[in-house]
Design an enzyme around this catalytic site. Structure first.
Site, PDB file in Angstrom:
ATOM      1  N   ASP A 268     -25.295 -95.789 -19.683  1.00  0.00           N
ATOM      2  CA  ASP A 268     -25.696 -96.241 -18.335  1.00  0.00           C
ATOM      3  C   ASP A 268     -24.768 -96.121 -17.112  1.00  0.00           C
ATOM      4  O   ASP A 268     -23.729 -95.743 -17.627  1.00  0.00           O
ATOM      5  CB  ASP A 268     -25.984 -98.034 -18.532  1.00  0.00           C
TER       6      ASP A 268
HETATM    7  C1  BGC Z   1     -29.145 -99.139 -14.452  1.00  0.00           C
HETATM    8  C2  BGC Z   1     -30.095 -98.155 -15.238  1.00  0.00           C
HETATM    9  C3  BGC Z   1     -30.520 -97.179 -14.309  1.00  0.00           C
HETATM   10  C4  BGC Z   1     -29.341 -96.599 -13.566  1.00  0.00           C
HETATM   11  C5  BGC Z   1     -29.746 -95.586 -12.465  1.00  0.00           C
HETATM   12  C6  BGC Z   1     -28.116 -98.645 -13.588  1.00  0.00           C
HETATM   13  O1  BGC Z   1     -27.353 -99.689 -13.029  1.00  0.00           O
HETATM   14  O2  BGC Z   1     -28.782-100.367 -15.190  1.00  0.00           O
HETATM   15  O3  BGC Z   1     -31.202 -98.954 -15.574  1.00  0.00           O
HETATM   16  O4  BGC Z   1     -31.380 -96.170 -14.800  1.00  0.00           O
HETATM   17  O5  BGC Z   1     -28.526 -97.625 -13.027  1.00  0.00           O
HETATM   18  O6  BGC Z   1     -30.368 -95.985 -11.286  1.00  0.00           O
END
Ligand code: BGC
Length: 689
Positions: A212
């Site tokens: 993530d």
């Molecule tokens: C979120 C993810 C997301 C990523 C990109 C993160 O903060 O937890 O779910 O895909 O950002 O936007």
């Protein structure tokens, strides 16, 4: 190559991008679960369809429509040169008020896993990779990047990993995203047991694992554990990884493996050739409407619905203007338009009391400011609760006099980075909402007129204290861009609600599996929690309510229809490796409709504790005309009856009598049968920690 580029350059609004190396092209990745998240530039804004939020997609219990939504999102992603869609969200609704629950499907791993698998198949049929996330046990937003989730191996395997296991084995995604949190003391993105032993060796995952965005605290540990791509990445990580390689901490085989996975992903997600690109926003709007139509859940109806064309409707509540299409954060996107509840009703065959609706419209503008609605529709601003009871009792009486029916709209937002609260204005109605329901109900009922509540909400709210005051409750969740149109058609019976709850609506907060004990949520210390203990263990959602006899307001799997269904002719056949459950569903009412038939199994308790029952299969029927019958056949692999025995490190099917409970919800069981397992069956796991 194995570290993302940082701020993406290729596609405006994308979530991330890989690095191009020599002839190897960079690929773009973007969110997310309710629609392709893309923005644009000052000169040109790029739009993508806003589909219903996943909590509503799960309420359809219809894998085919979810697959079609996945395919449409894949087409849109491809059109915008996105190779990887950062969806589906597959965390479990352990905590009813987790801020991102709207991005996730269900409290049940089978329903969540099957919905995710269908979505993945749809997305990947277009050559775009799907990315189930966040792996794993990231079930709250409070301190999400550092929280340590303490959970038993049994609960982890039966509930939290299970949803991913189903999605991975049956949907075969090309990518997967780790979560931010720690799992029993170790960041998931740095956990080799999770990312290599369970995921690859046990389940056979053959795609790419990415972190993530900014997860964990050590890129070397991440690559060693099985991460292939660090996102969004940063130049700082490159010398860090090179140093580790020079000192023998990172082996060349780790780097080769990660690089190979990145190359494979690039290979699998070939860009669209000229002539191959399609962006049919009109067709996708139709699909967004159909998906939302199947996810509408009728919670209560004492005959108030459906309404006849020409019915005069007095609409109360600011949600008619500030309608919520989706939640906030990376799970929202930018559609070409959102049809508000008011616009949808005005364009329909219902007659809206425009004077009353203008009052709400002007009030919203006056309190929020003129820029507010634009920002709200773009999900750039969180709508803090404002008063809802803005018309005096005398005025309500006037509207009751001149209209046929009242509609009261209640909204609840939610989003990434914060959890919803056990407070008035969030889980509970605030005083102005409660007063509005009281006054509207008494004035309309005095005149023999009905009151319908519309819930445009991101997750459950308390309903038990007020539901008896109203005649009907229609739950439209966060329905995407076609919101108002879907609501109008559901009120008019052009959509016969066929959605069922993918979660439980508790009667009160203290009844929830996490609300009864402050250790369970948000964790300890309370102000700034470092860890959260999953003390309810395997008793998540209905597994808790059913086992410990706690009566919910609306149970898992619940949802009414304008017609009635009967269940007949149950036959249970036990074969070598599966149990086949056969029965008929008959539409015995007056409207065409679809039913979601559910099969729960009650397993014998021999040595292992068991929940009262567990969902093991379901089928949404086709549209059945009055009098029409559908023969349903559901196959349940015997292996799927197993519970996880941590002492033996094995999935165990215990011998004894298994009850087969077939019905219209988890508590509306219409047919009961059984079968026997003669001998214990044991399936050992590979990944022993
Ligand atoms: C979120 C993810 C997301 C990523 C990109 C993160 O903060 O937890 O779910 O895909 O950002 O936007």
């Amino acid at each position: 190559m194995i570290v993302g580029v940082g701020v993406p350059r290729e596609v405006p609004g994308a979530g991330g991008e890989t690095r191009s190396v020599g002839a190897i092209r960079a690929i773009s990745l973007t969110d997310g679960p309710s629609g392709v998240r893309i923005e644009g530039t000052a000169e040109k804004w790029y739009y993508a369809t806003a589909f219903p939020a996943p909590i509503m997609l799960a309420s359809t219990w219809n894998p085919d429509i979810v697959e079609a939504v996945g395919r449409a999102m894949g087409e849109e992603a491809k059109y915008y040169n996105i190779s990887v869609l950062l969806a589906p969200g597959l965390n479990i609704h352990r905590h009813p008020l987790c801020g991102r629950n709207f991005e996730y499907y269900s409290e049940d791993p089978l329903l969540a896993g099957m919905m995710a698998a269908s979505f993945i198949r749809g997305v990947q049929s277009t050559g775009v990779a799907a990315t189930p996330k966040h792996f794993v046990a990231n079930d709250q937003e409070t301190n999400r990047t550092t929280i340590d989730t303490i959970v038993s191996e049994r609960a982890l395997r039966e509930i939290y990993l299970k949803a991913f296991e189903i999605a991975i084995k049956t949907g075969r995604p090309w990518a997967l995203m780790t979560s931010y949190n720690k799992l029993n003391g170790k960041y998931t993105s740095q956990n080799e047991w999770l990312l290599t032993k369970v995921l690859r060796e046990e389940w056979g995952f053959d795609g790419l694992v990415m972190t993530d965005w900014g997860a964990g605290d050590n890129p070397v540990e991440q690559i060693k554990a099985g991460v292939d791509l660090i996102m969004p990445g940063s130049d700082e990580f490159i010398p860090w990884l090179l140093e580790a390689y020079k000192h023998g901490v990172l082996h060349i085989s780790h780097i080769d493996r990660a690089a190979r996975r990145v190359l494979e992903l690039i290979e699998r997600t070939r860009p669209a050739r000229e002539g191959e690109k399609r962006l049919d926003l009109e067709a996708h709007a139709k699909l967004a409407y159909e998906a939302a139509a199947e996810g509408v859940v009728l919670l209560k109806n004492n005959g108030a619905l459906p309404l006849k064309p020409g019915t005069k409707v007095a609409v109360f509540g600011t949600g008619q203007v500030e309608t919520l299409k989706s939640g906030m954060g990376s799970g929202h996107n930018h559609p070409p338009y959102t049809i508000t509840i008011l616009d949808g009703l005005k364009a329909s065959d219902l007659v809206v009391d425009e004077e009353l609706s203008s009052k709400y419209y002007n009030y919203v503008l006056q309190v929020r400011g003129s820029e507010f609605l634009n920002k709200l529709y773009k999900c750039e601003i969180k709508p803090e609760p404002i008063r809802q009871d803005i018309v005096s009792e005398e005025e309500v009486a006037k509207y009751a006099e001149r209209n046929d029916v009242a509609l009261v709209v209640i909204t609840r937002i939610s989003g990434e980075g914060w959890d919803r609260r056990v407070e008035k204005g969030d889980f509970y109605l605030d005083d102005s909402e409660a007063r509005l329901i009281d006054v509207v109900s008494s004035k309309f009922h005095e005149r023999g007129k009905r009151v319908i509540v519309v819930l445009n909400i991101a997750g459950p709210i308390e309903v038990a204290s007020w539901r008896d005051k109203v005649d009907a409750i229609l739950l439209i969740w966060l329905p995407g861009q076609e919101a108002g149109r879907v609501l109008a058609d559901a009120l008019l019976g052009r959509i016969n609600p066929s959605g069922k709850l993918p979660i439980t609506f508790p009667k009160d907060w203290k009844d929830t599996p996490v609300g009864r004990d402050p250790r369970c949520y948000p964790g300890l210390p309370a102000e700034n929690p470092r860890y959260v203990v999953y003390c309810e263990d395997i008793y998540v959602g209905y597994r808790y309510y059913d086992t410990f006899d706690v009566e919910p307001a609306y149970e898992f799997g619940y949802g009414l229809s304008y017609t009635k269904f009967e269940y007949r002719n149950l036959v249970v056949e036990k074969r070598d490796v599966e149990v086949v459950v056969k029965f008929d569903v008959v539409n015995v009412g007056a409207y065409p409709g679809k039913e979601v038939a559910q099969v729960y199994i009650r397993a014998p308790r021999v040595k292992l504790e068991k929940p009262f029952q567990e969902l093991k299969g379901f089928k949404k029927t086709r549209l059945l005309q009055p009098g029409e019958v559908e023969h349903v056949e559901i196959k349940i692999p015997i292996r799927e009856l197993a519970s996880y025995d941590p002492a033996r490190r094995a999935w165990v099917v215990e011998p004894g009598l298994y009850q087969v409970r077939v019905g219209s919800s988890s508590r509306d069981v219409r047919l009961v049968g059984s079968f026997t397992v003669d001998q214990e069956l044991v399936f050992h796991v590979v990944a022993v920690s």
